[in-house]
Structure formats: C-alpha cells, structure tokens
Motif scaffolding. Structure first.
Motif, PDB file in Angstrom:
ATOM      1  N   ALA A   5       0.836  -1.202   0.000  1.00  7.60           N
ATOM      2  CA  ALA A   5       0.000   0.000   0.000  1.00  7.60           C
ATOM      3  C   ALA A   5       0.868   1.249   0.000  1.00  7.60           C
ATOM      4  O   ALA A   5       1.976   1.255   0.541  1.00  7.60           O
ATOM      5  N   SER A   6       0.344   2.309  -0.587  1.00 12.00           N
ATOM      6  CA  SER A   6       1.039   3.592  -0.612  1.00 12.00           C
ATOM      7  C   SER A   6       0.020   4.718  -0.732  1.00 12.00           C
ATOM      8  O   SER A   6      -1.167   4.466  -0.958  1.00 12.00           O
ATOM      9  N   ARG A  18      -5.560   9.767  -1.972  1.00 14.35           N
ATOM     10  CA  ARG A  18      -5.855   8.554  -2.726  1.00 14.35           C
ATOM     11  C   ARG A  18      -4.818   7.492  -2.351  1.00 14.35           C
ATOM     12  O   ARG A  18      -3.625   7.692  -2.579  1.00 14.35           O
ATOM     13  N   LEU A  19      -5.299   6.416  -1.800  1.00 16.31           N
ATOM     14  CA  LEU A  19      -4.439   5.294  -1.472  1.00 16.31           C
ATOM     15  C   LEU A  19      -4.399   4.312  -2.631  1.00 16.31           C
ATOM     16  O   LEU A  19      -5.407   4.117  -3.320  1.00 16.31           O
ATOM     17  N   SER A  20      -3.248   3.702  -2.812  1.00 13.73           N
ATOM     18  CA  SER A  20      -3.078   2.683  -3.849  1.00 13.73           C
ATOM     19  C   SER A  20      -2.509   1.428  -3.228  1.00 13.73           C
ATOM     20  O   SER A  20      -1.779   1.487  -2.225  1.00 13.73           O
ATOM     21  N   CYS A  21      -2.818   0.304  -3.828  1.00 15.16           N
ATOM     22  CA  CYS A  21      -2.274  -0.963  -3.355  1.00 15.16           C
ATOM     23  C   CYS A  21      -2.030  -1.856  -4.568  1.00 15.16           C
ATOM     24  O   CYS A  21      -2.931  -2.046  -5.382  1.00 15.16           O
ATOM     25  N   VAL A  22      -0.822  -2.364  -4.673  1.00 18.30           N
ATOM     26  CA  VAL A  22      -0.482  -3.258  -5.771  1.00 18.30           C
ATOM     27  C   VAL A  22      -0.298  -4.666  -5.224  1.00 18.30           C
ATOM     28  O   VAL A  22       0.310  -4.859  -4.171  1.00 18.30           O
ATOM     29  N   ALA A  23      -0.848  -5.620  -5.931  1.00 17.90           N
ATOM     30  CA  ALA A  23      -0.746  -7.025  -5.546  1.00 17.90           C
ATOM     31  C   ALA A  23       0.264  -7.734  -6.427  1.00 17.90           C
ATOM     32  O   ALA A  23       0.395  -7.433  -7.617  1.00 17.90           O
ATOM     33  N   SER A  24       0.976  -8.683  -5.849  1.00 17.15           N
ATOM     34  CA  SER A  24       1.921  -9.497  -6.605  1.00 17.15           C
ATOM     35  C   SER A  24       1.851 -10.925  -6.082  1.00 17.15           C
ATOM     36  O   SER A  24       1.228 -11.207  -5.059  1.00 17.15           O
TER      37      SER A  24
END
Length: 120
Positions: A5-6, A18-24
């Motif tokens: 998350a960032s 605005r929060l972002s979250c990248v999945a891997s």
C-alpha cells in the motif's frame, strides 16, 4: 499474495487522499479486495470492499459517501479515494485480498499499511 500500500500522508480536515495498493504473487487467486484501518488504541476495522469484477462495493457507515474503492485487475491494483477527510479518519490503512468472489469481510492476505493523518 503480497500487497503493497502507498499514498498515505498528512492532510488537513476536508482534504483528500488517494491510497493505492499493488498485488503481486498469486494474483490469479484474488477475488475480493478491501481496505481496513486501525486508529491508535482501537481495533482494526473494515472500511471498504470490492468484488473481483468491481461491480459491487461495500462501505462502513463511517466512510460511506466520502470514500470510493475501485480496482484495476489488469494492473493488479486497488484504490481508495478519500474525500472530505475528518480527524477521526486518522489511522493506519491496510489493503487486503481474499479468495472469495462476493462481498464480505473475510480476507486472506494483508499489506503492510500506510499512515493517514488528518489534522483539524
């Protein structure tokens, strides 16, 4: 699944983040995604959730009408647009993913959290 998350930070009351979250990792196993938050001295609470297709969303009453969750499956991303922020929104925000496809509050994997601080 690993989640990063960032987008957290310090904002004045009434402002937006605005929060972002990248999945891997095993992203093809992801069904629902969501955001939780934990304020100092309080338990972690559900904030928002979204189905795999993005067609259905769910919000805690405390954020309904101010927060919007969305996702981009092509980029393995989930977002939380937070408007009209209040000091009581101050918390560490966590993104989460689950293998179930409908709405719900059971999640399997969690990110590390990003701090949101709203000043009055």
């Amino acid at each position: 699944v690993q989640l990063q998350a960032s987008g957290g930070g310090l904002v004045q009351a009434g402002g937006s983040l605005r929060l972002s979250c990248v999945a891997s990792g095993r992203t093809n196993s992801i069904g629902r995604m969501g955001w939780f938050r934990q304020a100092p001295g309080k338990e972690r609470e559900f904030a928002a959730g979204i189905t795999w297709s993005g067609s259905s969303t769910d919000y805690a009453d405390s954020v309904k009408g101010r927060f919007t969750i969305s996702r981009d499956n092509a980029k393995n991303m989930v977002y939380l647009q937070m408007n009209s922020l209040k000091p009581e929104d101050t918390a560490v925000y966590y993104c989460a993913s689950g293998r179930s496809y409908g709405l719900g509050k059971l999640f399997d994997d969690w990110g590390q959290g990003t701090q949101v601080t709203v000043s009055s």
